[in-house]
Write a protein that holds these residues in place. Structure first.
Motif, PDB file in Angstrom:
ATOM      1  N   SER A 305      49.698  38.533  52.618  1.00 45.39           N
ATOM      2  CA  SER A 305      48.833  39.087  51.566  1.00 45.39           C
ATOM      3  C   SER A 305      47.496  39.600  52.071  1.00 45.39           C
ATOM      4  O   SER A 305      46.696  40.085  51.266  1.00 45.39           O
ATOM      5  N   ALA A 306      47.214  39.504  53.362  1.00 44.01           N
ATOM      6  CA  ALA A 306      45.885  39.891  53.865  1.00 44.01           C
ATOM      7  C   ALA A 306      45.611  41.367  53.615  1.00 44.01           C
ATOM      8  O   ALA A 306      44.493  41.751  53.225  1.00 44.01           O
ATOM      9  N   LEU A 307      46.613  42.223  53.817  1.00 43.32           N
ATOM     10  CA  LEU A 307      46.406  43.653  53.645  1.00 43.32           C
ATOM     11  C   LEU A 307      46.137  44.001  52.180  1.00 43.32           C
ATOM     12  O   LEU A 307      45.303  44.864  51.885  1.00 43.32           O
ATOM     13  N   TYR A 308      46.832  43.338  51.264  1.00 44.96           N
ATOM     14  CA  TYR A 308      46.619  43.602  49.839  1.00 44.96           C
ATOM     15  C   TYR A 308      45.252  43.096  49.381  1.00 44.96           C
ATOM     16  O   TYR A 308      44.632  43.689  48.503  1.00 44.96           O
ATOM     17  N   ILE A 309      44.789  42.013  49.960  1.00 44.48           N
ATOM     18  CA  ILE A 309      43.458  41.508  49.606  1.00 44.48           C
ATOM     19  C   ILE A 309      42.384  42.503  50.034  1.00 44.48           C
ATOM     20  O   ILE A 309      41.450  42.803  49.279  1.00 44.48           O
ATOM     21  N   ALA A 310      42.527  43.028  51.263  1.00 46.10           N
ATOM     22  CA  ALA A 310      41.502  43.938  51.793  1.00 46.10           C
ATOM     23  C   ALA A 310      41.533  45.304  51.131  1.00 46.10           C
ATOM     24  O   ALA A 310      40.490  45.941  50.966  1.00 46.10           O
ATOM     25  N   ASN A 311      42.725  45.772  50.739  1.00 44.88           N
ATOM     26  CA  ASN A 311      42.849  47.138  50.226  1.00 44.88           C
ATOM     27  C   ASN A 311      42.952  47.228  48.710  1.00 44.88           C
ATOM     28  O   ASN A 311      42.897  48.347  48.172  1.00 44.88           O
ATOM     29  N   LEU A 313      42.454  43.948  46.105  1.00 42.81           N
ATOM     30  CA  LEU A 313      41.720  42.965  45.302  1.00 42.81           C
ATOM     31  C   LEU A 313      40.210  43.092  45.498  1.00 42.81           C
ATOM     32  O   LEU A 313      39.444  43.115  44.520  1.00 42.81           O
ATOM     33  N   LEU A 314      39.772  43.154  46.747  1.00 44.27           N
ATOM     34  CA  LEU A 314      38.329  43.244  47.004  1.00 44.27           C
ATOM     35  C   LEU A 314      37.710  44.546  46.500  1.00 44.27           C
ATOM     36  O   LEU A 314      36.609  44.510  45.921  1.00 44.27           O
ATOM     37  N   PRO A 315      38.336  45.724  46.666  1.00 45.51           N
ATOM     38  CA  PRO A 315      37.726  46.935  46.103  1.00 45.51           C
ATOM     39  C   PRO A 315      37.529  46.862  44.587  1.00 45.51           C
ATOM     40  O   PRO A 315      36.509  47.332  44.078  1.00 45.51           O
ATOM     41  N   ILE A 316      38.476  46.287  43.867  1.00 44.98           N
ATOM     42  CA  ILE A 316      38.306  46.169  42.418  1.00 44.98           C
ATOM     43  C   ILE A 316      37.141  45.251  42.080  1.00 44.98           C
ATOM     44  O   ILE A 316      36.361  45.514  41.160  1.00 44.98           O
ATOM     45  N   MET A 317      36.993  44.172  42.857  1.00 49.59           N
ATOM     46  CA  MET A 317      35.847  43.282  42.633  1.00 49.59           C
ATOM     47  C   MET A 317      34.534  43.995  42.960  1.00 49.59           C
ATOM     48  O   MET A 317      33.521  43.796  42.266  1.00 49.59           O
ATOM     49  N   PHE A 318      34.546  44.838  43.966  1.00 53.99           N
ATOM     50  CA  PHE A 318      33.338  45.608  44.281  1.00 53.99           C
ATOM     51  C   PHE A 318      33.012  46.597  43.169  1.00 53.99           C
ATOM     52  O   PHE A 318      31.842  46.799  42.832  1.00 53.99           O
ATOM     53  N   PHE A 319      34.012  47.217  42.587  1.00 52.12           N
ATOM     54  CA  PHE A 319      33.781  48.122  41.457  1.00 52.12           C
ATOM     55  C   PHE A 319      33.168  47.380  40.272  1.00 52.12           C
ATOM     56  O   PHE A 319      32.281  47.901  39.591  1.00 52.12           O
ATOM     57  N   LEU A 320      33.618  46.156  40.053  1.00 53.29           N
ATOM     58  CA  LEU A 320      33.040  45.358  38.973  1.00 53.29           C
ATOM     59  C   LEU A 320      31.581  45.029  39.264  1.00 53.29           C
ATOM     60  O   LEU A 320      30.722  45.044  38.359  1.00 53.29           O
ATOM     61  N   GLY A 321      31.266  44.739  40.546  1.00 55.70           N
ATOM     62  CA  GLY A 321      29.869  44.481  40.907  1.00 55.70           C
ATOM     63  C   GLY A 321      28.998  45.722  40.740  1.00 55.70           C
ATOM     64  O   GLY A 321      27.834  45.617  40.301  1.00 55.70           O
ATOM     65  N   LEU A 322      29.527  46.899  41.065  1.00 56.61           N
ATOM     66  CA  LEU A 322      28.761  48.135  40.857  1.00 56.61           C
ATOM     67  C   LEU A 322      28.509  48.383  39.370  1.00 56.61           C
ATOM     68  O   LEU A 322      27.424  48.846  38.987  1.00 56.61           O
ATOM     69  N   ASP A 323      29.509  48.084  38.563  1.00 55.83           N
ATOM     70  CA  ASP A 323      29.316  48.265  37.117  1.00 55.83           C
ATOM     71  C   ASP A 323      28.244  47.315  36.589  1.00 55.83           C
ATOM     72  O   ASP A 323      27.443  47.689  35.723  1.00 55.83           O
TER      73      ASP A 323
END
Length: 510
Positions: A305-311, A313-323
């Motif tokens: 699951s490491a590749l799915y986390i990096a590509n 899950l984390l980008p979606i969390m970053f988008f939430l932080g930007l919002d």
């Protein structure tokens, strides 16, 4: 006459019959050569596995006592195996081959391709499956592609020989199409095996047959993607006979699971999926009124699951932080609204990518889909709040503009009334001289125009300071709404993550 014939035979043999018996013994001790057979030797199925004393090779065995003892032990072992298989009655009519011969369903008395059985005994086929590679796991199509080695072995007691009579040949490798092989199939297989069938078998002297089959299996597998990308999949390969019932053919697992797992882990190249376990179980199923043995091999594998986390899950969390950080942008302009729309579209693109991965026929909504929907919902509420704030601020700005227009109209009226009296006085004073305006009159008009411009500028500045110190009603309402929404937005993000964590733990407990 009979006496004369016997006397003549006695004279020809030199007075003794020992030479005839010796020649007969030598002929019995040698294999029969058949020139019409491609293999040269015609191995009979009636006298291949005889005790040495019945085969005429007593003198040969006396020279090799160790070989004689080993042959006797192997013969006893074969008899024990036959008894364990239920072979108690050796009546030749109590077998499938006897029925085929009676019905003339075999050509040239070649019944080697018929299921071996004696006294209506069950043919026991022992299987051993080794997983060599996991080629593909397609969640969208619910398919599992693997490369396996299948080892099967069974006994054909009608085909055996005495190795001592054939220069200690204990095993041979006949073509696979000359002997009976079990009609095995895999229930979950949806495509034909593209690997060629093994051309040879391994046949032991006691009738044990070994067959190895290499298979690329494209099978259907019910994928459980609730915890994607941290999911563990269990795909089954169910072996059974096509037509034989459990009374005729029975399947049994032969190898140790630990050895199979160690062998597979040693030779397998681990890619996206990590091989975890290989287990087997035996079941009896009713297939269209026919009870059959089903040998089920379950392959357990875990996704990396490491590749799915990096590509993902984390980008979606970053988008939430930007919002969340966009609340610091001023609501007076349109930059904030455009920024939030851009971030929301980015999350939508991630959802489209997820839709191409997950199957549409999943029983439950995966947690990662709930994660994307929750983030999308929070960002949608944030966008709606921004639109509401801009509406309230625009409403207050419109009220201010109306007030400014009214004040400008009032000031214009005052200026008009104030400017009329000097002009009238000037016109009265110049009634007598109407030909040319004086220099003083022109200077007064210029000064009055400049004073009006200064007055307008000062009025705007003063009004702006008053409005800045005293915001409008809708501006105050917008500020309060924004503050309350930020608090609830942060709490909503925290509660949402806690709910996801509880759902994860609940699935683990189940």
């Amino acid at each position: 006459m009979m006496l004369a014939g016997f006397f003549f035979l006695f004279l020809v043999s030199g007075g003794s019959t020992s030479n005839i018996s010796e020649q007969t013994a030598l002929q019995d001790d040698q294999p029969n050569f058949n020139p019409d057979n491609d293999e040269g030797f015609n191995i009979s199925t009636t006298d291949l596995l005889k005790p040495p004393e019945l085969n005429g090779s007593t003198n040969q065995n006396s020279k090799y006592p160790e070989l004689q003892q080993r042959n006797q032990n192997d013969t006893n072992t074969t008899l024990v195996k036959q008894q364990s298989q239920g072979v108690t009655n050796h009546n030749s009519n109590c077998s499938d081959r006897a029925v085929y011969n009676h019905l003339n369903l075999v050509k040239n008395n070649d019944n080697s391709k018929i299921r071996p059985s004696r006294s209506r005994s069950v043919t026991l086929v022992k299987l051993d499956v080794l997983l060599y590679a996991i080629l593909d796991v397609n969640e969208k199509e619910q398919q599992f592609v693997s490369y396996i080695w299948v080892f099967s072995r069974w006994y054909d007691y009608d085909i055996n020989w005495n190795p001592q009579n054939f220069c200690d040949i204990w095993k041979i490798y006949p073509p696979s199409d000359v002997l009976w092989t079990p009609d095995l199939t895999i229930e979950e297989m949806i495509e034909d095996n593209k690997v060629p069938k093994s051309p040879y078998l391994l046949l032991d002297y006691d009738g044990e047959v070994f067959l190895r089959s290499n298979m690329v299996v494209v099978s259907s597998c019910s994928m459980e993607v609730y915890k994607f990308p941290f999911d563990v999949q269990n795909c089954k390969l169910s072996f059974k006979s096509i037509v034989h019932s459990s009374q005729d053919l029975m399947l049994q697992n032969s190898a140790d699971h630990k050895w199979n797992i160690a062998w597979s882990l040693e030779r397998m190249t681990q890619s996206e999926w990590l091989f975890v376990n290989l287990s087997s179980s035996e079941e009896f199923v009713d297939s269209f009124g026919l009870q059959q043995t089903l040998l089920v091999y379950t392959i357990t594998m875990k996704r990396r699951s490491a590749l799915y986390i990096a590509n993902f899950l984390l980008p979606i969390m970053f988008f939430l932080g930007l919002d969340l950080a966009s609340f610091g942008i001023s609501d007076s302009g349109g930059e904030k609204l455009g920024f939030k729309v851009t971030v929301l579209l980015a999350v939508t693109v991630m959802q489209l990518i997820l839709n191409d991965i997950l199957p549409a026929s999943s029983d439950r909504i995966p947690l990662i889909a709930i994660y994307c929907i929750g983030v999308f919902g929070l960002m949608m509420l944030s966008l709606l709040e921004t639109i509401l704030m801009m509406y309230l601020l625009g409403k207050d700005a419109a009220a201010k503009e109306n007030r400014e227009d009214e004040e400008q109209r009032r000031n214009l009226k005052k200026r008009t009334s104030a400017d009329e009296s000097p002009s009238e006085q000037l016109s009265v004073a110049k009634e007598g001289d109407s030909s040319k305006p004086t220099v003083e009159s022109i200077a007064l008009e210029n000064i009055s125009d400049e004073l009006r411009d200064v007055e307008k500028t000062l009025t705007r500045v003063l009004n702006g300071r008053k409005e800045g110190n005293k915001p409008g009603y809708w501006t105050k309402v917008a500020e309060k709404v924004n503050t309350v929404f930020i608090v609830f937005y942060v709490l909503g993000v925290i509660v949402f993550l806690i709910v996801l964590f509880l759902l994860w733990n609940k699935e683990d407990e189940v």
